[in-house]
Write an enzyme that holds these catalytic residues in place. Structure first.
Site, PDB file in Angstrom:
ATOM      1  N   LYS A 123       0.820  -1.219   0.000  1.00 16.70           N
ATOM      2  CA  LYS A 123       0.000   0.000   0.000  1.00 16.70           C
ATOM      3  C   LYS A 123       0.847   1.258   0.000  1.00 16.70           C
ATOM      4  CE  LYS A 123      -4.491  -1.313   1.868  1.00 16.70           C
ATOM      5  NZ  LYS A 123      -5.538  -0.901   2.807  1.00 16.70           N
ATOM      6  N   LYS A 206      -4.542 -11.474  -7.207  1.00 21.01           N
ATOM      7  CA  LYS A 206      -5.718 -11.557  -6.349  1.00 21.01           C
ATOM      8  C   LYS A 206      -6.850 -10.702  -6.927  1.00 21.01           C
ATOM      9  CE  LYS A 206      -5.597  -9.212  -2.469  1.00 21.01           C
ATOM     10  NZ  LYS A 206      -5.477  -8.681  -1.108  1.00 21.01           N
ATOM     11  N   LYS A 209     -10.328  -4.805  -5.148  1.00 19.50           N
ATOM     12  CA  LYS A 209     -11.063  -3.592  -5.517  1.00 19.50           C
ATOM     13  C   LYS A 209     -10.133  -2.568  -6.147  1.00 19.50           C
ATOM     14  CE  LYS A 209     -11.354  -2.667  -0.617  1.00 19.50           C
ATOM     15  NZ  LYS A 209     -12.331  -2.884   0.432  1.00 19.50           N
TER      16      LYS A 209
HETATM   17  P1  AMP Z   1     -10.492  -5.955   2.121  1.00 22.21           P
HETATM   18  O1  AMP Z   1     -11.558  -5.666   1.147  1.00 22.21           O
HETATM   19  O2  AMP Z   1      -9.136  -6.063   1.518  1.00 22.21           O
HETATM   20  O3  AMP Z   1     -10.587  -5.089   3.352  1.00 22.21           O
HETATM   21  O4  AMP Z   1     -10.756  -7.437   2.648  1.00 22.21           O
HETATM   22  C1  AMP Z   1     -11.851  -7.778   3.458  1.00 22.21           C
HETATM   23  C2  AMP Z   1     -11.881  -9.289   3.676  1.00 22.21           C
HETATM   24  O5  AMP Z   1     -12.034  -9.960   2.418  1.00 22.21           O
HETATM   25  C3  AMP Z   1     -10.588  -9.856   4.294  1.00 22.21           C
HETATM   26  O6  AMP Z   1     -10.935 -10.933   5.167  1.00 22.21           O
HETATM   27  C4  AMP Z   1      -9.842 -10.371   3.100  1.00 22.21           C
HETATM   28  O7  AMP Z   1      -8.942 -11.406   3.440  1.00 22.21           O
HETATM   29  C5  AMP Z   1     -10.959 -10.873   2.201  1.00 22.21           C
HETATM   30  N1  AMP Z   1     -10.566 -10.834   0.782  1.00 22.21           N
HETATM   31  C6  AMP Z   1     -10.251  -9.715   0.064  1.00 22.21           C
HETATM   32  N2  AMP Z   1      -9.919 -10.050  -1.208  1.00 22.21           N
HETATM   33  C7  AMP Z   1     -10.038 -11.417  -1.280  1.00 22.21           C
HETATM   34  C8  AMP Z   1      -9.844 -12.378  -2.339  1.00 22.21           C
HETATM   35  N3  AMP Z   1      -9.480 -12.016  -3.563  1.00 22.21           N
HETATM   36  N4  AMP Z   1     -10.053 -13.684  -2.038  1.00 22.21           N
HETATM   37  C9  AMP Z   1     -10.444 -14.068  -0.802  1.00 22.21           C
HETATM   38  N5  AMP Z   1     -10.644 -13.217   0.226  1.00 22.21           N
HETATM   39  C10 AMP Z   1     -10.446 -11.908  -0.002  1.00 22.21           C
END
Ligand code: AMP
Ligand code: TRP
Length: 343
Positions: A123, A206, A209
């Site tokens: 980040k 991955k 967003k």
């Molecule tokens: P974030 O949107 O990065 O704050 O992630 C929120 C939750 O979603 C966390 O538990 C992440 O580990 C999970 N997460 C985000 N992106 C992925 C992905 N591509 N695959 C699986 N889990 C994800």
């Protein structure tokens, strides 16, 4: 929660997890987090889920968009099956104990530990000198989120594993330095077929967003045609599906679609391949999009309905925050006693 997980008997099983209100939810968030949060709640374990707005502002957030994103995330939790009557659902900034414990953890955690965090490196990018101090200290606040409830299990996607390990390091150092057995060794719960959902355009990245290509992800608010279009265009190879998981090893894009199918259908990868092995993607992709639409459409419809009642969402979050404070306040008070704060 996985079978055979060892926790100190002194700590009652309690699940905590958080998501940042910083943009649109996608299929990775649903399969890696939200769906599993609802599953944990439905197993009857006390579950606490948090919209981590204080983590979100470690990078710039437009105030009005942050408010909107927090409500939308709350709607996403509820529409995915997290029931505010059975789980505690709230936003972080309404429970001051998180930030109060985070300060203490800032004094426990070491600079060197923080510097190793891959999420910070990603980040902060090339210009780490210009990153906020909050972004650097992010994992200490995350440890506080978890440990202010003595949470024993944290369901997350694969990308959060390092942060949970750091949470354990902080708990262990605190316990050791003060000679107590006060904070539990929290277990990450990273299970199922979709702990790392990959981009639909590149099986080595991955689903995220922050990917500039909207075609790389399925957003939870995408309509049926958009979902079908993105799956139709998803990158694959020319071979048919294998009948055993071994055959997916060197085929990241094919593996990703099979994992998504398995997670959406609540099946194992082996079961999906037993049913679909030998099929071409021209046959498998339409099945996958029908399944994705069937699972996601009711969620996005419910999210849209909830978003027409922002006052109700705010009331749910206020109520959740009051419940959360009842657990957090005595744990903070005991922490202050251990540390030597007069109160
Ligand atoms: P974030 O949107 O990065 O704050 O992630 C929120 C939750 O979603 C966390 O538990 C992440 O580990 C999970 N997460 C985000 N992106 C992925 C992905 N591509 N695959 C699986 N889990 C994800
Ligand atoms: N760091 C997590 C993410 O980026 C969000 C988060 C903050 C979290 N506090 C948490 C997750 C506590 C689990 C437990 O997705």
């Amino acid at each position: 929660m996985s079978e055979g997980v060892q926790t100190s008997p002194a700590f009652t099983p309690r699940v905590f997890s958080g998501i940042q209100p910083s943009g649109d939810l996608h299929l990775g968030n649903y399969l890696g987090a939200l769906k599993r949060f609802a599953d944990a709640q439905n197993k009857g374990v006390q579950s606490i889920y948090c919209m981590v707005d204080q983590h979100a502002i470690t990078v710039w957030q437009d105030p009005e968009k942050l408010r909107q994103a927090t409500r939308e995330l709350a709607a996403g939790f509820i529409a995915s099956g997290v029931d505010p009557k059975r789980s505690i659902l709230f936003n972080q900034s309404q429970v001051a104990e998180h930030a109060q414990l985070a300060w203490i953890f800032n004094c426990v955690a070491r600079m060197g530990w923080m510097k190793r965090m891959t999420q910070f490196k990603d980040k902060a990018g090339k210009n780490a000198e210009n990153a906020s101090l909050g972004l650097f200290g992010y994992p200490a606040l995350m440890a506080a989120d978890i440990l202010i409830y003595h949470a024993t299990h944290v369901p997350v996607g694969e990308d959060q594993k390092q942060h949970i390990e750091l949470t354990r390091d902080i708990a262990a150092k605190f316990n050791h330095d003060y000679g107590v057995d006060f904070f539990p060794m929290t277990e990450p719960v990273i299970e199922g077929a979709a702990t790392r959902v990959m981009s639909l355009r590149d099986g080595s990245k991955k689903m995220s967003k922050s990917d500039p290509s909207d075609a790389s992800r399925i957003n939870m608010t995408d309509d049926a045609d958009t979902i079908a279009g993105k799956i139709r265009k998803a990158k694959t190879d020319a071979e048919a599906l294998p009948s055993e998981a071994e055959g997916l090893k060197e085929r990241p894009e094919a593996r990703n679609l099979v994992n998504i199918y398995a997670a959406l259908a609540d099946m194992t990868v082996a079961e999906v391949l037993a049913e679909n092995g030998g099929q071409q993607f021209s046959a498998f992709k339409p099945k996958l999009s029908d399944l994705a639409v069937a699972k996601l459409a009711p969620i996005s419809t419910e999210m849209a309905r909830l978003m027409t009642q922002p006052d109700e969402i705010d009331a749910i979050l206020r109520h959740g925050a009051a419940q959360a404070r009842e657990i957090a306040a005595p744990i903070l008070a005991r922490t202050y006693d251990i540390v030597g704060m007069v109160r």
